[in-house]
Design a protein around this motif. Structure first.
Motif, PDB file in Angstrom:
ATOM      1  N   GLY A   1       0.792  -1.217   0.000  1.00 44.76           N
ATOM      2  CA  GLY A   1       0.000   0.000   0.000  1.00 44.76           C
ATOM      3  C   GLY A   1       0.823   1.263   0.000  1.00 44.76           C
ATOM      4  N   SER A   2       2.114   1.155  -0.234  1.00 39.71           N
ATOM      5  CA  SER A   2       2.997   2.311  -0.100  1.00 39.71           C
ATOM      6  C   SER A   2       2.655   3.440  -1.061  1.00 39.71           C
ATOM      7  CB  SER A   2       4.462   1.903  -0.276  1.00 39.71           C
ATOM      8  OG  SER A   2       4.686   1.394  -1.584  1.00 39.71           O
ATOM      9  N   ALA A   3       2.054   3.123  -2.194  1.00 37.49           N
ATOM     10  CA  ALA A   3       1.730   4.166  -3.165  1.00 37.49           C
ATOM     11  C   ALA A   3       0.719   5.167  -2.616  1.00 37.49           C
ATOM     12  CB  ALA A   3       1.183   3.541  -4.442  1.00 37.49           C
ATOM     13  N   THR A   4      -0.045   4.757  -1.610  1.00 36.99           N
ATOM     14  CA  THR A   4      -1.057   5.646  -1.030  1.00 36.99           C
ATOM     15  C   THR A   4      -0.564   6.358   0.221  1.00 36.99           C
ATOM     16  OG1 THR A   4      -1.993   3.936   0.428  1.00 36.99           O
ATOM     17  CG2 THR A   4      -2.841   4.052  -1.823  1.00 36.99           C
ATOM     18  N   ARG A   5       0.657   6.063   0.670  1.00 36.86           N
ATOM     19  CA  ARG A   5       1.160   6.560   1.960  1.00 36.86           C
ATOM     20  C   ARG A   5       1.952   7.858   1.818  1.00 36.86           C
ATOM     21  NH1 ARG A   5      -1.440   2.103   4.391  1.00 36.86           N
ATOM     22  NH2 ARG A   5      -0.316   0.156   3.971  1.00 36.86           N
ATOM     23  N   GLN A   6       2.102   8.484   2.977  1.00 40.45           N
ATOM     24  CA  GLN A   6       2.996   9.627   3.083  1.00 40.45           C
ATOM     25  C   GLN A   6       3.687   9.556   4.439  1.00 40.45           C
ATOM     26  OE1 GLN A   6       1.362  13.727   3.045  1.00 40.45           O
ATOM     27  NE2 GLN A   6       2.714  14.065   1.298  1.00 40.45           N
ATOM     28  N   LEU A   7       4.993   9.857   4.456  1.00 39.54           N
ATOM     29  CA  LEU A   7       5.783   9.718   5.674  1.00 39.54           C
ATOM     30  C   LEU A   7       6.802  10.838   5.790  1.00 39.54           C
ATOM     31  CD1 LEU A   7       6.324   5.987   5.034  1.00 39.54           C
ATOM     32  CD2 LEU A   7       5.663   6.731   7.309  1.00 39.54           C
ATOM     33  N   GLY A   8       7.114  11.194   7.038  1.00 41.47           N
ATOM     34  CA  GLY A   8       8.237  12.063   7.342  1.00 41.47           C
ATOM     35  C   GLY A   8       9.059  11.406   8.427  1.00 41.47           C
ATOM     36  N   VAL A   9      10.376  11.425   8.289  1.00 41.47           N
ATOM     37  CA  VAL A   9      11.267  10.759   9.242  1.00 41.47           C
ATOM     38  C   VAL A   9      12.477  11.650   9.500  1.00 41.47           C
ATOM     39  CG1 VAL A   9      12.606   8.680   9.762  1.00 41.47           C
ATOM     40  CG2 VAL A   9      10.597   8.514   8.288  1.00 41.47           C
ATOM     41  N   VAL A  10      12.827  11.803  10.772  1.00 37.83           N
ATOM     42  CA  VAL A  10      14.044  12.531  11.144  1.00 37.83           C
ATOM     43  C   VAL A  10      14.819  11.697  12.155  1.00 37.83           C
ATOM     44  CG1 VAL A  10      14.947  14.551  12.354  1.00 37.83           C
ATOM     45  CG2 VAL A  10      13.122  14.826  10.671  1.00 37.83           C
ATOM     46  N   GLY A  11      16.118  11.517  11.885  1.00 37.45           N
ATOM     47  CA  GLY A  11      16.986  10.791  12.795  1.00 37.45           C
ATOM     48  C   GLY A  11      18.069  11.683  13.360  1.00 37.45           C
ATOM     49  N   ARG A  12      19.102  11.071  13.923  1.00 39.42           N
ATOM     50  CA  ARG A  12      20.170  11.836  14.576  1.00 39.42           C
ATOM     51  C   ARG A  12      20.891  12.767  13.605  1.00 39.42           C
ATOM     52  NH1 ARG A  12      20.987   6.498  16.632  1.00 39.42           N
ATOM     53  NH2 ARG A  12      20.316   6.292  18.819  1.00 39.42           N
ATOM     54  N   GLU A  13      21.109  12.306  12.373  1.00 41.96           N
ATOM     55  CA  GLU A  13      21.864  13.114  11.408  1.00 41.96           C
ATOM     56  C   GLU A  13      21.208  13.097  10.033  1.00 41.96           C
ATOM     57  OE1 GLU A  13      25.728  11.352  11.469  1.00 41.96           O
ATOM     58  OE2 GLU A  13      26.271  12.211  13.412  1.00 41.96           O
ATOM     59  N   SER A  14      19.913  12.821   9.966  1.00 44.27           N
ATOM     60  CA  SER A  14      19.272  12.657   8.664  1.00 44.27           C
ATOM     61  C   SER A  14      17.798  13.036   8.734  1.00 44.27           C
ATOM     62  CB  SER A  14      19.407  11.200   8.196  1.00 44.27           C
ATOM     63  OG  SER A  14      18.811  10.322   9.158  1.00 44.27           O
ATOM     64  N   ALA A  15      17.228  13.306   7.560  1.00 41.65           N
ATOM     65  CA  ALA A  15      15.808  13.625   7.438  1.00 41.65           C
ATOM     66  C   ALA A  15      15.346  13.184   6.057  1.00 41.65           C
ATOM     67  CB  ALA A  15      15.572  15.116   7.626  1.00 41.65           C
ATOM     68  N   ALA A  16      14.115  12.699   5.982  1.00 42.31           N
ATOM     69  CA  ALA A  16      13.582  12.252   4.699  1.00 42.31           C
ATOM     70  C   ALA A  16      12.064  12.357   4.707  1.00 42.31           C
ATOM     71  CB  ALA A  16      14.005  10.810   4.414  1.00 42.31           C
ATOM     72  N   THR A  17      11.499  12.575   3.519  1.00 46.00           N
ATOM     73  CA  THR A  17      10.051  12.595   3.350  1.00 46.00           C
ATOM     74  C   THR A  17       9.689  11.695   2.180  1.00 46.00           C
ATOM     75  OG1 THR A  17       8.095  14.023   3.143  1.00 46.00           O
ATOM     76  CG2 THR A  17      10.051  14.625   1.861  1.00 46.00           C
ATOM     77  N   PHE A  18       8.513  11.095   2.251  1.00 48.20           N
ATOM     78  CA  PHE A  18       8.071  10.157   1.214  1.00 48.20           C
ATOM     79  C   PHE A  18       6.614  10.442   0.887  1.00 48.20           C
ATOM     80  CE2 PHE A  18       5.657   6.307   0.240  1.00 48.20           C
ATOM     81  CZ  PHE A  18       6.361   5.771  -0.829  1.00 48.20           C
ATOM     82  N   THR A  19       6.301  10.568  -0.403  1.00 47.48           N
ATOM     83  CA  THR A  19       4.926  10.734  -0.862  1.00 47.48           C
ATOM     84  C   THR A  19       4.673   9.717  -1.965  1.00 47.48           C
ATOM     85  OG1 THR A  19       4.900  13.110  -0.352  1.00 47.48           O
ATOM     86  CG2 THR A  19       3.258  12.300  -1.909  1.00 47.48           C
ATOM     87  N   GLY A  20       3.768   8.778  -1.730  1.00 44.72           N
ATOM     88  CA  GLY A  20       3.439   7.769  -2.724  1.00 44.72           C
ATOM     89  C   GLY A  20       2.755   8.372  -3.932  1.00 44.72           C
TER      90      GLY A  20
END
Length: 286
Positions: free
Chosen positions: A75-94
């Motif tokens: 189902g990843s095509a319908t998802r959206q995510l934001g993630v931040v770690g100790r030295e990194s950041a990323a966003t995902f939009t299906g």
């Protein structure tokens, strides 16, 4: 149907989110002290939160953790995510997220902070852009207030194209919060006409009750006299002589009654406690 910011400042991690959806704070945000923060939205998969936090804790970057988690998800095509770690950041939009949808992620050049901002079913790209400007322009505020500043900016820019219903902020930092539990903010407005505004009111109250002392002034001279007089109006008279120790004892008693213990400072009075004392006693007869 949702817009959010996931961010880090120093050792603090957190998420602020708003949506035309009931109790968005029960679904979207997650954070772990010393590890990172995650937002899962747009047909959210709640299991992403502990999974991604565990991957971050194991040393994966935000990008790597996102790729590893979304690859096997049908189902990843319908998802959206934001993630931040100790030295990194990323966003995902299906690719099947409803428009307008998208996001931005960045780690500051000095590594002191990072953010991922994303949203779907928004009025337009301007929501994410306004949130980014607000985050970058809010340095000097407390970390939860910075998250809220971004959320307010997104709301003011139009936010969710369907309207407003709920908002939340969740932030962690070592030693923060009640009993120094590490929870810097944990607030939800589950169903409200103006949820971001109400969240701001609650965050102001949270920081008064659970924040650390700030702007402390010594209980001496005219200030000690004023505080003693106001405490007397509230039923906490200072022992005869009005010494500093007596004023402090009465202040401790009143603070315990109204739950301001976290802001007590030996020999002085916190700026916000003084404001609250003045407000509480202003309309009472000396």
């Amino acid at each position: 149907m949702t817009f959010s910011i996931v961010a880090r400042e120093g050792e603090a991690y957190g998420v602020a989110v708003a949506s035309k959806f009931l109790a968005v704070g029960a679904v979207v945000p997650g954070a772990r002290v010393g590890v990172g923060a995650v937002a899962t939205q747009s047909w959210a998969r709640v299991a992403y939160v502990p999974e991604l936090l565990s991957r971050l804790e194991a040393g994966e970057s935000a990008d790597s953790a996102l790729s590893s988690a979304t690859a096997p998800d049908q189902g990843s095509a319908t998802r959206q995510l934001g993630v931040v770690g100790r030295e990194s950041a990323a966003t995902f939009t299906g690719e099947e997220c409803l428009p307008w949808c998208g996001g931005v992620a960045r780690v500051d050049d000095d590594g002191a902070s990072a953010y991922a901002i994303q949203g779907n079913i928004l009025v337009g790209r301007e929501v994410v852009e306004a949130m980014e400007r607000a985050w970058l322009g809010s340095e000097g505020a407390t970390f939860p207030q910075r998250l809220l500043a971004a959320l307010r900016a997104g709301d003011a820019a139009g936010g969710d194209s369907r309207g407003r219903q709920s908002a939340a902020v969740y932030a962690v930092e070592p030693g923060a919060g009640y009993d120094r539990s590490g929870v810097a903010a944990d607030l939800r407005v589950d169903d409200h006409a103006v949820p971001v505004t109400e969240l701001g009111r609650l965050l102001d109250e949270w920081e008064l009750y659970f924040g650390r002392p700030e702007g402390v002034q010594p209980l001496e001279g005219a200030l000690a006299t004023e505080v003693a007089e106001r405490l007397g109006r509230l039923g906490h008279p200072v022992d005869a002589g009005g010494t500093g120790a007596g004023v402090e004892a009465a202040l401790v008693a009143w603070a315990g009654e109204v739950n301001y213990e976290s802001r007590l400072a030996p020999g002085g009075i916190d700026r916000r406690v003084l404001e609250a004392l003045r407000t509480a006693s202003d309309d009472l007869t000396p």
